[in-house]
Motif scaffolding. Structure first.
Motif, mmCIF file in Angstrom:
data_model
loop_
_atom_site.group_PDB
_atom_site.id
_atom_site.type_symbol
_atom_site.label_atom_id
_atom_site.label_comp_id
_atom_site.label_asym_id
_atom_site.label_seq_id
_atom_site.Cartn_x
_atom_site.Cartn_y
_atom_site.Cartn_z
ATOM 1 N N LYS A 44 0.833 -1.218 0.000
ATOM 2 C CA LYS A 44 0.000 0.000 0.000
ATOM 3 C C LYS A 44 0.864 1.263 0.000
ATOM 4 C CE LYS A 44 -3.674 -2.543 0.217
ATOM 5 N NZ LYS A 44 -3.644 -3.482 -0.872
ATOM 6 N N TRP A 45 1.986 1.189 -0.719
ATOM 7 C CA TRP A 45 2.851 2.352 -0.910
ATOM 8 C C TRP A 45 2.338 3.135 -2.100
ATOM 9 C CZ3 TRP A 45 7.858 -1.073 -0.800
ATOM 10 C CH2 TRP A 45 8.167 -1.398 0.517
ATOM 11 N N ASP A 46 2.631 4.441 -2.138
ATOM 12 C CA ASP A 46 2.188 5.268 -3.246
ATOM 13 C C ASP A 46 3.157 5.182 -4.426
ATOM 14 O OD1 ASP A 46 -0.303 6.532 -2.457
ATOM 15 O OD2 ASP A 46 0.870 7.430 -0.846
ATOM 16 N N TYR A 47 2.598 4.881 -5.585
ATOM 17 C CA TYR A 47 3.336 4.771 -6.842
ATOM 18 C C TYR A 47 2.940 5.981 -7.677
ATOM 19 C CZ TYR A 47 5.195 2.453 -11.020
ATOM 20 O OH TYR A 47 5.911 2.120 -12.148
ATOM 21 N N ILE A 48 3.884 6.901 -7.889
ATOM 22 C CA ILE A 48 3.566 8.205 -8.455
ATOM 23 C C ILE A 48 4.378 8.463 -9.724
ATOM 24 C CG2 ILE A 48 3.607 10.703 -8.002
ATOM 25 C CD1 ILE A 48 3.440 9.840 -4.963
ATOM 26 N N ASP A 49 3.706 8.913 -10.742
ATOM 27 C CA ASP A 49 4.351 9.305 -11.986
ATOM 28 C C ASP A 49 4.959 10.693 -11.771
ATOM 29 O OD1 ASP A 49 4.759 10.421 -14.631
ATOM 30 O OD2 ASP A 49 3.436 8.841 -15.390
ATOM 31 N N CYS A 50 6.235 10.848 -12.046
ATOM 32 C CA CYS A 50 6.910 12.129 -11.822
ATOM 33 C C CYS A 50 6.308 13.281 -12.621
ATOM 34 C CB CYS A 50 8.395 12.007 -12.151
ATOM 35 S SG CYS A 50 9.339 11.149 -10.885
ATOM 36 N N ARG A 51 5.569 12.966 -13.674
ATOM 37 C CA ARG A 51 4.923 14.041 -14.432
ATOM 38 C C ARG A 51 3.936 14.811 -13.558
ATOM 39 N NH1 ARG A 51 3.239 10.510 -19.575
ATOM 40 N NH2 ARG A 51 2.576 9.216 -17.829
ATOM 41 N N LEU A 52 3.413 14.166 -12.503
ATOM 42 C CA LEU A 52 2.490 14.845 -11.595
ATOM 43 C C LEU A 52 3.194 15.884 -10.724
ATOM 44 C CD1 LEU A 52 0.337 11.801 -10.438
ATOM 45 C CD2 LEU A 52 -0.228 13.512 -12.177
ATOM 46 N N LEU A 53 4.527 15.826 -10.653
ATOM 47 C CA LEU A 53 5.280 16.782 -9.847
ATOM 48 C C LEU A 53 5.555 18.090 -10.588
ATOM 49 C CD1 LEU A 53 7.875 14.323 -8.245
ATOM 50 C CD2 LEU A 53 5.697 15.101 -7.288
ATOM 51 N N ILE A 54 5.363 18.056 -11.906
ATOM 52 C CA ILE A 54 5.574 19.260 -12.718
ATOM 53 C C ILE A 54 4.213 19.940 -12.887
ATOM 54 C CG2 ILE A 54 6.431 20.178 -14.915
ATOM 55 C CD1 ILE A 54 8.601 18.853 -13.161
ATOM 56 N N THR A 55 3.907 20.802 -11.942
ATOM 57 C CA THR A 55 2.604 21.462 -11.914
ATOM 58 C C THR A 55 2.681 22.840 -12.579
ATOM 59 O OG1 THR A 55 3.092 22.502 -9.787
ATOM 60 C CG2 THR A 55 2.038 20.308 -9.735
ATOM 61 N N GLU A 56 1.513 23.408 -12.815
ATOM 62 C CA GLU A 56 1.484 24.778 -13.345
ATOM 63 C C GLU A 56 2.172 25.735 -12.381
ATOM 64 O OE1 GLU A 56 -2.145 26.378 -14.964
ATOM 65 O OE2 GLU A 56 -2.785 24.366 -15.590
ATOM 66 N N LYS A 57 1.953 25.516 -11.096
ATOM 67 C CA LYS A 57 2.587 26.374 -10.076
ATOM 68 C C LYS A 57 4.112 26.301 -10.196
ATOM 69 C CE LYS A 57 2.591 27.138 -5.088
ATOM 70 N NZ LYS A 57 2.092 26.681 -3.789
#
Length: 153
Positions: A44-57
């Motif tokens: 139940k670890w979080d698997y995150i695509d790094c593209r989600l870290l590049i936000t508009e902000k």
């Protein structure tokens, strides 16, 4: 012991390290991402695509300030997840030169709050994590020192 069980043991073993980063290496098609996804599902670890870290902000930050601000901004995003272990996929997204991200410094900083695990999209050579884009536009070399490196055969 299965490959996933071995991997989970490695990840759980870094929780007390100063630098809580596990870099998974292996040839293309060796199953790096598969092991990460299976372990994420099992634990139940979080698997995150790094593209989600590049936000508009993030993109609104002037390029000259991005390197300094990226760790804090990305840690804020990761805090929204409910896991002390974060598995980052598509790390090469962060290598894009226009983002001005020091991936080595970013991984070190994020590991102050989380156990960070990522599949390295390149190879390990003489203590350096290397990534070469096929068209020659990107070449990344960072020291593997301090990181826990686990190889998928």
């Amino acid at each position: 012991m299965s490959q996933v069980e071995e991997f989970v043991k490695i990840v759980e073993g870094v929780k007390d390290h100063d630098v809580k980063v596990v870099i998974v290496t292996g040839k293309p098609g060796s199953g790096k991402s598969k092991v990460l996804r299976e372990a994420a599902e099992e634990k139940k670890w979080d698997y995150i695509d790094c593209r989600l870290l590049i936000t508009e902000k993030f993109l609104e930050v002037p390029p000259g300030e991005r390197q300094a601000k990226a760790p804090e901004m990305m840690a804020d995003i990761l805090e929204g997840y409910d896991s002390e272990v974060i598995l980052l996929d598509r790390l090469q997204t962060l290598f894009v030169p226009v983002f001005h991200i020091d991936v080595d410094a970013l991984l070190h900083k994020l590991s102050e709050k989380f156990v960070i695990v990522t599949a390295w999209p390149g190879y390990l050579e003489e203590g350096k994590l290397c990534y070469d884009k096929f068209d020659g536009t990107e070449s990344i070399r960072i020291s593997s020192e301090g990181f826990t490196v686990w190889n998928v055969d």
